[in-house]
Write a protein that holds these residues in place. Structure first.
Motif, PDB file in Angstrom:
ATOM      1  N   LYS A  68       0.836  -1.210   0.000  1.00 35.95           N
ATOM      2  CA  LYS A  68       0.000   0.000   0.000  1.00 35.95           C
ATOM      3  C   LYS A  68       0.866   1.254   0.000  1.00 35.95           C
ATOM      4  CE  LYS A  68      -4.237  -1.741   2.020  1.00 35.95           C
ATOM      5  NZ  LYS A  68      -5.224  -1.585   3.087  1.00 35.95           N
ATOM      6  N   ALA A  69       1.967   1.231   0.743  1.00 36.49           N
ATOM      7  CA  ALA A  69       2.868   2.382   0.780  1.00 36.49           C
ATOM      8  C   ALA A  69       3.482   2.618  -0.592  1.00 36.49           C
ATOM      9  CB  ALA A  69       3.954   2.167   1.822  1.00 36.49           C
ATOM     10  N   ARG A  70       3.885   1.554  -1.269  1.00 35.81           N
ATOM     11  CA  ARG A  70       4.467   1.666  -2.611  1.00 35.81           C
ATOM     12  C   ARG A  70       3.451   2.238  -3.594  1.00 35.81           C
ATOM     13  NH1 ARG A  70       3.818  -1.572  -6.766  1.00 35.81           N
ATOM     14  NH2 ARG A  70       2.968  -3.230  -5.476  1.00 35.81           N
ATOM     15  N   LYS A  71       2.232   1.729  -3.532  1.00 34.23           N
ATOM     16  CA  LYS A  71       1.186   2.200  -4.436  1.00 34.23           C
ATOM     17  C   LYS A  71       0.824   3.654  -4.147  1.00 34.23           C
ATOM     18  CE  LYS A  71      -0.899  -2.222  -5.571  1.00 34.23           C
ATOM     19  NZ  LYS A  71      -2.124  -3.033  -5.545  1.00 34.23           N
ATOM     20  N   ALA A  72       0.798   4.033  -2.883  1.00 35.61           N
ATOM     21  CA  ALA A  72       0.482   5.419  -2.527  1.00 35.61           C
ATOM     22  C   ALA A  72       1.570   6.358  -3.047  1.00 35.61           C
ATOM     23  CB  ALA A  72       0.338   5.555  -1.019  1.00 35.61           C
ATOM     24  N   ARG A  73       2.833   5.952  -2.915  1.00 34.80           N
ATOM     25  CA  ARG A  73       3.932   6.782  -3.408  1.00 34.80           C
ATOM     26  C   ARG A  73       3.842   6.925  -4.924  1.00 34.80           C
ATOM     27  NH1 ARG A  73       8.182   4.108  -1.447  1.00 34.80           N
ATOM     28  NH2 ARG A  73       8.518   2.962  -3.372  1.00 34.80           N
ATOM     29  N   ALA A  74       3.535   5.839  -5.629  1.00 36.02           N
ATOM     30  CA  ALA A  74       3.401   5.885  -7.085  1.00 36.02           C
ATOM     31  C   ALA A  74       2.240   6.796  -7.494  1.00 36.02           C
ATOM     32  CB  ALA A  74       3.200   4.489  -7.642  1.00 36.02           C
ATOM     33  N   LYS A  75       1.159   6.740  -6.735  1.00 36.60           N
ATOM     34  CA  LYS A  75       0.007   7.579  -7.034  1.00 36.60           C
ATOM     35  C   LYS A  75       0.353   9.054  -6.866  1.00 36.60           C
ATOM     36  CE  LYS A  75      -4.859   8.120  -5.789  1.00 36.60           C
ATOM     37  NZ  LYS A  75      -5.936   7.669  -4.914  1.00 36.60           N
ATOM     38  N   ASP A  76       1.104   9.390  -5.821  1.00 39.05           N
ATOM     39  CA  ASP A  76       1.530  10.771  -5.612  1.00 39.05           C
ATOM     40  C   ASP A  76       2.439  11.249  -6.742  1.00 39.05           C
ATOM     41  OD1 ASP A  76       0.088  10.896  -3.261  1.00 39.05           O
ATOM     42  OD2 ASP A  76       1.818  10.452  -1.979  1.00 39.05           O
ATOM     43  N   GLU A  77       3.318  10.372  -7.213  1.00 39.96           N
ATOM     44  CA  GLU A  77       4.203  10.730  -8.322  1.00 39.96           C
ATOM     45  C   GLU A  77       3.408  10.973  -9.601  1.00 39.96           C
ATOM     46  OE1 GLU A  77       7.040   7.570  -8.540  1.00 39.96           O
ATOM     47  OE2 GLU A  77       8.056   8.189  -6.703  1.00 39.96           O
ATOM     48  N   ARG A  78       2.395  10.134  -9.843  1.00 42.28           N
ATOM     49  CA  ARG A  78       1.557  10.333 -11.030  1.00 42.28           C
ATOM     50  C   ARG A  78       0.799  11.646 -10.946  1.00 42.28           C
ATOM     51  NH1 ARG A  78       0.210   4.863 -10.174  1.00 42.28           N
ATOM     52  NH2 ARG A  78      -1.831   5.502  -9.426  1.00 42.28           N
ATOM     53  N   LYS A  79       0.302  11.983  -9.763  1.00 39.16           N
ATOM     54  CA  LYS A  79      -0.415  13.251  -9.594  1.00 39.16           C
ATOM     55  C   LYS A  79       0.504  14.442  -9.849  1.00 39.16           C
ATOM     56  CE  LYS A  79      -4.159  12.053  -6.451  1.00 39.16           C
ATOM     57  NZ  LYS A  79      -4.778  12.335  -5.160  1.00 39.16           N
ATOM     58  N   ALA A  80       1.740  14.361  -9.372  1.00 34.77           N
ATOM     59  CA  ALA A  80       2.695  15.449  -9.591  1.00 34.77           C
ATOM     60  C   ALA A  80       2.996  15.601 -11.081  1.00 34.77           C
ATOM     61  CB  ALA A  80       3.970  15.193  -8.808  1.00 34.77           C
ATOM     62  N   LYS A  81       3.177  14.483 -11.776  1.00 38.05           N
ATOM     63  CA  LYS A  81       3.452  14.534 -13.212  1.00 38.05           C
ATOM     64  C   LYS A  81       2.247  15.084 -13.968  1.00 38.05           C
ATOM     65  CE  LYS A  81       5.505  12.104 -16.966  1.00 38.05           C
ATOM     66  NZ  LYS A  81       6.520  13.027 -17.361  1.00 38.05           N
TER      67      LYS A  81
ATOM     68  N   THR B  84       0.088  17.218 -12.856  1.00 37.64           N
ATOM     69  CA  THR B  84       0.050  18.658 -12.614  1.00 37.64           C
ATOM     70  C   THR B  84       1.028  19.378 -13.534  1.00 37.64           C
ATOM     71  OG1 THR B  84      -0.533  18.250 -10.310  1.00 37.64           O
ATOM     72  CG2 THR B  84       0.307  20.433 -10.845  1.00 37.64           C
ATOM     73  N   GLU B  85       2.217  18.832 -13.688  1.00 38.66           N
ATOM     74  CA  GLU B  85       3.199  19.420 -14.598  1.00 38.66           C
ATOM     75  C   GLU B  85       2.677  19.423 -16.032  1.00 38.66           C
ATOM     76  OE1 GLU B  85       6.968  17.485 -14.387  1.00 38.66           O
ATOM     77  OE2 GLU B  85       7.103  17.732 -12.209  1.00 38.66           O
ATOM     78  N   ASN B  86       2.096  18.312 -16.453  1.00 36.99           N
ATOM     79  CA  ASN B  86       1.597  18.210 -17.822  1.00 36.99           C
ATOM     80  C   ASN B  86       0.428  19.162 -18.071  1.00 36.99           C
ATOM     81  OD1 ASN B  86       3.472  16.357 -18.624  1.00 36.99           O
ATOM     82  ND2 ASN B  86       2.167  14.602 -18.226  1.00 36.99           N
ATOM     83  N   ARG B  87      -0.425  19.358 -17.072  1.00 40.99           N
ATOM     84  CA  ARG B  87      -1.522  20.314 -17.239  1.00 40.99           C
ATOM     85  C   ARG B  87      -0.975  21.708 -17.455  1.00 40.99           C
ATOM     86  NH1 ARG B  87      -4.179  17.167 -13.374  1.00 40.99           N
ATOM     87  NH2 ARG B  87      -3.477  18.500 -11.666  1.00 40.99           N
ATOM     88  N   ALA B  88       0.068  22.067 -16.726  1.00 40.34           N
ATOM     89  CA  ALA B  88       0.657  23.393 -16.901  1.00 40.34           C
ATOM     90  C   ALA B  88       1.363  23.502 -18.245  1.00 40.34           C
ATOM     91  CB  ALA B  88       1.638  23.671 -15.771  1.00 40.34           C
ATOM     92  N   LYS B  89       1.958  22.424 -18.695  1.00 39.23           N
ATOM     93  CA  LYS B  89       2.750  22.451 -19.925  1.00 39.23           C
ATOM     94  C   LYS B  89       1.885  22.365 -21.175  1.00 39.23           C
ATOM     95  CE  LYS B  89       6.968  20.217 -21.585  1.00 39.23           C
ATOM     96  NZ  LYS B  89       7.892  19.107 -21.352  1.00 39.23           N
ATOM     97  N   PHE B  90       0.918  21.462 -21.184  1.00 39.51           N
ATOM     98  CA  PHE B  90       0.147  21.190 -22.385  1.00 39.51           C
ATOM     99  C   PHE B  90      -1.317  21.607 -22.298  1.00 39.51           C
ATOM    100  CE2 PHE B  90       3.388  17.800 -22.215  1.00 39.51           C
ATOM    101  CZ  PHE B  90       4.079  18.139 -23.360  1.00 39.51           C
TER     102      PHE B  90
END
Length: 58
Positions: free
Chosen positions: A9-22, A24-30
């Motif tokens: 669960k900790a691994r999946k939560a960390r991956a989910k946070d990384e996807r959310k951050a990416k 957010t970056e893509n929304r600002a970029k594209f």
């Protein structure tokens, strides 16, 4: 003693946070409207033409 955590669960939560951050970056970029992008492109071209017209030929 520390708290017991589920590593899966900790691994999946960390991956989910990384996807959310990416995302957010893509929304600002594209995530701009086509009209806004074409407006910026037109402004850049106009500025480039103005600079080219102001150049003095030797």
């Amino acid at each position: 003693m520390s708290e017991i955590i589920n590593l899966n669960k900790a691994r999946k939560a960390r991956a989910k946070d990384e996807r959310k951050a990416k995302a957010t970056e893509n929304r600002a970029k594209f995530g701009r409207a086509k009209s806004a992008m074409s407006l910026d492109k037109a402004r850049a071209e106009k500025l480039q033409r103005a600079l080219d017209d102001a150049k003095r030929e030797p």
